[in-house]
Design a protein around this motif. Structure first.
Motif, PDB file in Angstrom:
ATOM      1  N   UNK A   1       0.845  -1.204   0.000  1.00 41.24           N
ATOM      2  CA  UNK A   1       0.000   0.000   0.000  1.00 41.24           C
ATOM      3  C   UNK A   1       0.877   1.250   0.000  1.00 41.24           C
ATOM      4  N   UNK A   2       1.895   1.239   0.867  1.00 41.14           N
ATOM      5  CA  UNK A   2       2.830   2.365   0.903  1.00 41.14           C
ATOM      6  C   UNK A   2       3.398   2.620  -0.485  1.00 41.14           C
ATOM      7  N   UNK A   3       3.868   1.572  -1.121  1.00 34.29           N
ATOM      8  CA  UNK A   3       4.553   1.796  -2.398  1.00 34.29           C
ATOM      9  C   UNK A   3       3.584   2.284  -3.466  1.00 34.29           C
ATOM     10  N   UNK A   4       2.318   1.868  -3.394  1.00 40.20           N
ATOM     11  CA  UNK A   4       1.352   2.380  -4.365  1.00 40.20           C
ATOM     12  C   UNK A   4       1.157   3.879  -4.176  1.00 40.20           C
ATOM     13  N   UNK A   5       1.083   4.307  -2.889  1.00 41.52           N
ATOM     14  CA  UNK A   5       0.954   5.741  -2.609  1.00 41.52           C
ATOM     15  C   UNK A   5       2.182   6.485  -3.135  1.00 41.52           C
TER      16      UNK A   5
ATOM     17  N   UNK B   1      11.615  12.840  -3.186  1.00 39.28           N
ATOM     18  CA  UNK B   1      12.328  12.109  -2.133  1.00 39.28           C
ATOM     19  C   UNK B   1      11.848  12.574  -0.764  1.00 39.28           C
ATOM     20  N   UNK B   2      11.752  13.896  -0.589  1.00 36.71           N
ATOM     21  CA  UNK B   2      11.315  14.414   0.707  1.00 36.71           C
ATOM     22  C   UNK B   2       9.895  13.959   1.023  1.00 36.71           C
ATOM     23  N   UNK B   3       9.028  14.049   0.013  1.00 34.41           N
ATOM     24  CA  UNK B   3       7.641  13.659   0.260  1.00 34.41           C
ATOM     25  C   UNK B   3       7.552  12.169   0.596  1.00 34.41           C
ATOM     26  N   UNK B   4       8.357  11.351  -0.106  1.00 32.61           N
ATOM     27  CA  UNK B   4       8.330   9.910   0.178  1.00 32.61           C
ATOM     28  C   UNK B   4       8.730   9.653   1.625  1.00 32.61           C
ATOM     29  N   UNK B   5       9.815  10.290   2.082  1.00 28.98           N
ATOM     30  CA  UNK B   5      10.277  10.057   3.451  1.00 28.98           C
ATOM     31  C   UNK B   5       9.249  10.550   4.463  1.00 28.98           C
TER      32      UNK B   5
ATOM     33  N   UNK C   1       6.686   8.159   7.095  1.00 34.77           N
ATOM     34  CA  UNK C   1       6.465   8.277   8.538  1.00 34.77           C
ATOM     35  C   UNK C   1       4.968   8.325   8.847  1.00 34.77           C
ATOM     36  N   UNK C   2       4.267   9.171   8.105  1.00 34.26           N
ATOM     37  CA  UNK C   2       2.820   9.319   8.364  1.00 34.26           C
ATOM     38  C   UNK C   2       2.101   7.984   8.178  1.00 34.26           C
ATOM     39  N   UNK C   3       2.403   7.313   7.057  1.00 30.99           N
ATOM     40  CA  UNK C   3       1.713   6.049   6.771  1.00 30.99           C
ATOM     41  C   UNK C   3       2.046   5.000   7.823  1.00 30.99           C
ATOM     42  N   UNK C   4       3.332   4.938   8.219  1.00 29.93           N
ATOM     43  CA  UNK C   4       3.724   3.955   9.231  1.00 29.93           C
ATOM     44  C   UNK C   4       2.974   4.219  10.532  1.00 29.93           C
ATOM     45  N   UNK C   5       2.924   5.503  10.918  1.00 30.72           N
ATOM     46  CA  UNK C   5       2.224   5.838  12.159  1.00 30.72           C
ATOM     47  C   UNK C   5       0.761   5.428  12.065  1.00 30.72           C
ATOM     48  N   UNK C   6       0.136   5.689  10.908  1.00 28.97           N
ATOM     49  CA  UNK C   6      -1.265   5.322  10.740  1.00 28.97           C
ATOM     50  C   UNK C   6      -1.448   3.812  10.803  1.00 28.97           C
TER      51      UNK C   6
ATOM     52  N   UNK D   1       0.529   1.555  12.218  1.00 34.94           N
ATOM     53  CA  UNK D   1       0.794   1.013  13.558  1.00 34.94           C
ATOM     54  C   UNK D   1      -0.316   1.388  14.508  1.00 34.94           C
ATOM     55  N   UNK D   2      -0.934   2.549  14.257  1.00 30.02           N
ATOM     56  CA  UNK D   2      -2.048   2.976  15.087  1.00 30.02           C
ATOM     57  C   UNK D   2      -3.299   2.142  14.844  1.00 30.02           C
ATOM     58  N   UNK D   3      -3.182   1.180  13.925  1.00 30.36           N
ATOM     59  CA  UNK D   3      -4.274   0.238  13.713  1.00 30.36           C
ATOM     60  C   UNK D   3      -5.293   0.680  12.688  1.00 30.36           C
ATOM     61  N   UNK D   4      -4.858   1.508  11.742  1.00 27.84           N
ATOM     62  CA  UNK D   4      -5.787   1.932  10.687  1.00 27.84           C
ATOM     63  C   UNK D   4      -6.072   0.814   9.726  1.00 27.84           C
TER      64      UNK D   4
END
Lengths: 268, 260
Positions: free
Chosen positions: B203-207, B242-246, B250-255, B257-260
């Motif tokens: 999912x991350x990579x598609x985004x 590159x900046x947006x990907x990094x 973080x945002x996607x990982x947090x979401x 892990x937060x159980x989204x």
């Protein structure tokens, strides 16, 4: 008097507060070659883009036949553009396609012709500009003049009613210039097209144009057939048609007094 | 002081305008329909250009990254005498983070910059204008297939990256440093969750795929049509994406892990 194919009515156009046209009107007659001339920077190409709807005037209307280009929807505009062909200054050929595929491009996009029909049409158009033998070359293998001729073949691929030339003679050697002049004239007469030439090459354009509009300072300063304009005594028209170095269009870009500039303390 | 506030305001406004016009551009492109007969052909062409041609760089980097993670992981785990967990460590770090992010960064450098340069040059040589004059919409014909191409090809490249990186870890850990092959693979199997790790990575990579191609295509289409303008646009594509990907990672990982 033949009917006007394009009517420009009271058009004004400004770009970033810089007024390029102030209330101009002109007619482009069906079946004729109309030239739009004027010194560089007077907005000739801008006028061309207004005619095709790539730019919208700030006020006034442009009519193509009975339709108003200015107010039509994007879909209608794209449909209307199929009736127009445009030759860009450097050809604007698609660099990833061969000459053959470039000419075939509009046919493939807009028609459902079979492959053999497309081949016939493409060869016909390339033959008309004398480059049937160069059909397998890529744009980077064509000389500037050849590229422009292939682009001309592409512009007439859909048999348009109107063809627009943006500076067709700029940067061509005399032989190619002659070839292009002849091509434009012949295509106009044989295919019964209407042609609009934007150019500042006076002798070439004057030799084939039926009507010339001279632009200067955001206005049409001269209009009529070539003989009339050569004899015209409007200072703008005279300076342009005869190529005088100094006149109403000054040689110098506006600057402070030369002596004052030399003696000023700036840059010390 | 006032000058400083003015400058901040001006920069803020220009960022907002840029973002706004980029979003407008994206939404306009997405709703254009290219002619049905050509869709597949155009898509295949961009998939080849941005996907298949990126394969060599992805494969080589994946191999080395897998090998490095294997080596580093072995040395750390060796301190605690749990080298049998190496498989889990390699697989999780690659599938969750390294795979999507590194593939996206490489993709931005390889395919994103090429897209910007291509479209910028098409603009500079009036090819986009010519297309418009022929009654063909460049948004549907040029932009849309490329956006779709990024959306499809980056997840596929990421999957390939992960597989090769894990194989690289196996090469170092099992073949060279002597970790037990059965422990390596069975620990990996029991700790990697298909839904939470693999699917989330994809999912991350598609985004990322959409964001990178969006940036690249927009920068190309809005480039100033000179040699300098195109070089700036290409640089901006790589830096911004590159900046947006990094940041997004973080945002996607947090979401996630937060159980989204």
């Amino acid at each position: 008097m033949p009917e006007a194919l394009i009517r420009v009515e009271n058009v004004s156009f400004a770009h970033n507060d810089h007024v390029i046209f102030d209330n101009i009107s002109l007619n482009i007659e069906q079946g004729k070659i109309t030239a739009i001339m004027g010194p560089s920077g007077t907005g000739k190409t801008t006028l061309l883009r207004l005619l095709t709807g790539q730019l919208k005037p700030s006020s006034g209307h442009v009519y193509f036949g009975k339709q108003c280009i200015t107010t039509m929807s994007r879909k209608e505009l794209y449909k209307t553009r199929r009736k127009m062909g445009m030759l860009f200054q450097n050809g604007a050929l698609f660099t990833h396609l061969t000459a053959y595929e470039n000419v075939a491009f509009p046919l493939r996009e807009h028609t459902k012709l079979s492959e053999s029909m497309i081949r016939d049409v493409v060869l016909l158009k390339l033959e008309a500009v004398g480059l049937r033998g160069a059909r397998d070359l890529y744009p980077n293998e064509l000389s500037g003049g050849m590229a422009r001729r292939v682009a001309l073949a592409r512009a007439i691929a859909l048999d348009p009613m109107l063809i627009l030339y943006d500076e067709p003679f700029t940067g061509q050697d005399p032989i190619l210039m002659g070839v292009l002049v002849k091509l434009i004239k012949e295509l106009n007469d044989i295919l019964e097209l209407t042609s609009v030439i934007v150019s500042h090459d006076v002798p070439e354009t004057a030799s084939i144009a039926d009507t010339i509009y001279v632009l200067a300072g955001g206005d049409v300063v001269g209009a009529g057939d070539p003989q009339k304009l050569v004899a015209d005594d409007n200072p703008h028209v005279r300076q342009f048609m005869h190529g005088l170095a100094d006149g109403v269009v000054p040689f110098h870009y506006p600057a402070p007094d030369f002596m004052a500039d030399l003696l000023s303390s700036e840059g010390e | 002081m006032i000058a400083f506030v003015q400058r901040v305001g001006r920069v803020g406004l220009s960022i907002c305008t840029e973002l706004g016009s980029a979003s407008f551009f994206l939404s306009k492109s997405v709703w254009r329909k290219p002619r049905s007969g050509q869709k597949l052909h155009l898509l295949a062409h961009t998939l080849f250009n941005s996907g298949v041609l990126s394969l060599p760089i992805i494969i080589v980097s994946a191999l080395f990254i897998g090998m490095v993670v294997g080596l580093q992981g072995f040395n750390i785990l060796n301190k605690f005498s749990v080298t049998s967990e190496l498989g889990q460590m390699v697989a999780l770090s690659v599938v969750r983070e390294l795979g999507p992010v590194v593939t996206a960064l490489l993709f931005a450098g390889r395919a994103g910059s090429a897209l910007t340069a291509e479209i910028g040059l098409m603009k500079a040589t009036e090819q986009l204008d010519a297309m418009e004059m022929m009654g063909v919409d460049p948004l549907g014909r040029i932009m849309l297939p490329r956006l779709l191409g990024g959306f499809i090809s980056l997840p596929l490249l990421t999957i390939i990256f992960c597989a090769i990186a894990i194989w690289g870890g196996d090469l170092i850990g099992v073949r060279w440093l002597g970790v037990d092959a059965g422990a390596f693979w069975s620990n990996m199997q029991s700790s990697v969750d298909f839904r939470l790790d693999v699917i989330n990575g994809i999912i991350k990579s598609a985004v990322f795929g959409v964001v990178i191609t969006w940036m690249a295509v927009y920068q190309g289409a809005s480039a100033i049509p000179t040699a300098e303008g195109i070089s700036h646009a290409t640089t901006r594509t790589v830096v911004y994406s590159s900046l947006i990907v990094l940041g997004l990672d973080f945002v996607l990982t947090a979401m996630m892990m937060g159980g989204w």
